[in-house]
Write a protein that holds these residues in place. Sequence first.
Motif, PDB file in Angstrom:
ATOM      1  N   TYR A 282       0.824  -1.208   0.000  1.00 24.22           N
ATOM      2  CA  TYR A 282       0.000   0.000   0.000  1.00 24.22           C
ATOM      3  C   TYR A 282       0.862   1.263   0.000  1.00 24.22           C
ATOM      4  O   TYR A 282       0.542   2.255  -0.674  1.00 24.22           O
ATOM      5  CB  TYR A 282      -0.930  -0.004   1.211  1.00 24.22           C
ATOM      6  N   VAL A 283       1.964   1.237   0.765  1.00 24.71           N
ATOM      7  CA  VAL A 283       2.853   2.407   0.811  1.00 24.71           C
ATOM      8  C   VAL A 283       3.478   2.655  -0.558  1.00 24.71           C
ATOM      9  O   VAL A 283       3.560   3.795  -1.031  1.00 24.71           O
ATOM     10  CB  VAL A 283       3.944   2.204   1.880  1.00 24.71           C
ATOM     11  N   THR A 284       3.913   1.593  -1.216  1.00 26.18           N
ATOM     12  CA  THR A 284       4.503   1.744  -2.551  1.00 26.18           C
ATOM     13  C   THR A 284       3.481   2.256  -3.549  1.00 26.18           C
ATOM     14  O   THR A 284       3.782   3.129  -4.379  1.00 26.18           O
ATOM     15  CB  THR A 284       5.066   0.399  -3.029  1.00 26.18           C
ATOM     16  N   LEU A 285       2.263   1.737  -3.476  1.00 33.40           N
ATOM     17  CA  LEU A 285       1.205   2.210  -4.372  1.00 33.40           C
ATOM     18  C   LEU A 285       0.910   3.687  -4.128  1.00 33.40           C
ATOM     19  O   LEU A 285       0.738   4.466  -5.078  1.00 33.40           O
ATOM     20  CB  LEU A 285      -0.055   1.373  -4.167  1.00 33.40           C
ATOM     21  N   GLY A 286       0.874   4.087  -2.855  1.00 29.91           N
ATOM     22  CA  GLY A 286       0.668   5.499  -2.553  1.00 29.91           C
ATOM     23  C   GLY A 286       1.795   6.372  -3.073  1.00 29.91           C
ATOM     24  O   GLY A 286       1.566   7.488  -3.553  1.00 29.91           O
ATOM     25  N   GLY A 287       3.037   5.870  -2.993  1.00 32.30           N
ATOM     26  CA  GLY A 287       4.166   6.628  -3.526  1.00 32.30           C
ATOM     27  C   GLY A 287       4.084   6.804  -5.031  1.00 32.30           C
ATOM     28  O   GLY A 287       4.377   7.885  -5.561  1.00 32.30           O
ATOM     29  N   LEU A 288       3.672   5.759  -5.734  1.00 32.76           N
ATOM     30  CA  LEU A 288       3.523   5.865  -7.189  1.00 32.76           C
ATOM     31  C   LEU A 288       2.415   6.848  -7.559  1.00 32.76           C
ATOM     32  O   LEU A 288       2.541   7.608  -8.532  1.00 32.76           O
ATOM     33  CB  LEU A 288       3.233   4.484  -7.782  1.00 32.76           C
ATOM     34  N   LEU A 289       1.334   6.848  -6.789  1.00 29.73           N
ATOM     35  CA  LEU A 289       0.261   7.812  -7.041  1.00 29.73           C
ATOM     36  C   LEU A 289       0.733   9.239  -6.780  1.00 29.73           C
ATOM     37  O   LEU A 289       0.338  10.174  -7.488  1.00 29.73           O
ATOM     38  CB  LEU A 289      -0.948   7.482  -6.164  1.00 29.73           C
ATOM     39  N   SER A 290       1.596   9.412  -5.771  1.00 29.63           N
ATOM     40  CA  SER A 290       2.148  10.747  -5.506  1.00 29.63           C
ATOM     41  C   SER A 290       3.031  11.203  -6.659  1.00 29.63           C
ATOM     42  O   SER A 290       3.002  12.379  -7.051  1.00 29.63           O
ATOM     43  CB  SER A 290       2.958  10.724  -4.205  1.00 29.63           C
TER      44      SER A 290
END
Length: 215
Positions: free
Chosen positions: A79-87
């Motif tokens: 989830y953290v990696t997915l959030g980083g990619l969205l950022s």
Amino acid sequence: MKNTIAFFLFLCVAFTQSNQQSEIMSETPLHPIPEEMTYEEYQDMNRRMNIGVGLAFIPIPGIVHRYAGDKKTAKKLSYVTLGGLLSFAASASGSVEKKQWPESDYELFIMNAGLDNETRYEKIPVEIAVNDSVTYALKQIYKRVTHTGGNPFLGLIGFVAVFGSYYYDVFHGLKMIHDKREAARYKYGKKLQYSVRPSFEPFASRAKLNLDIYF
């Protein structure tokens, strides 16, 4: 002819038997397991560090923690990696690219002004003749690309989230594999009533197995 066929059949049977024996010998040996050992502890004790290191080269978020048996942390890292990619995507979506001609201290010679193939040159004086005529050297200049808008703070957050989760997954995941193995070995190693210690005497050219029994 019959002897040749019989010899060929004999070779086939012998080859088949040898393959079956090699497959039996290549099976993983089965060792006694303490009755109170759970399946999770058995998995912890048999995880390999080299497999964890190999998985670290696969760009899947949380893959090392997933191999270490910590699926909860692996899911959080995903989830953290997915959030980083969205950022990253949000930071780049608001950015506008502009191409502008740079300022120059020299007089400009412009070709195809106002068109898509406009070309500009700086007229750099290199020689002054007797009749005050000036000789120029033309140096081409190019548009500079600038980016405006966007949110660099979101890009920084995305960078920290993606690379931070990766390094945490690798180093903390490998440490977890090591710690779980050590914990299982320590727990059940204390219950052993004997130990086998191999030794080798190079000067005597002999090897020994020492059996220690604890009371």
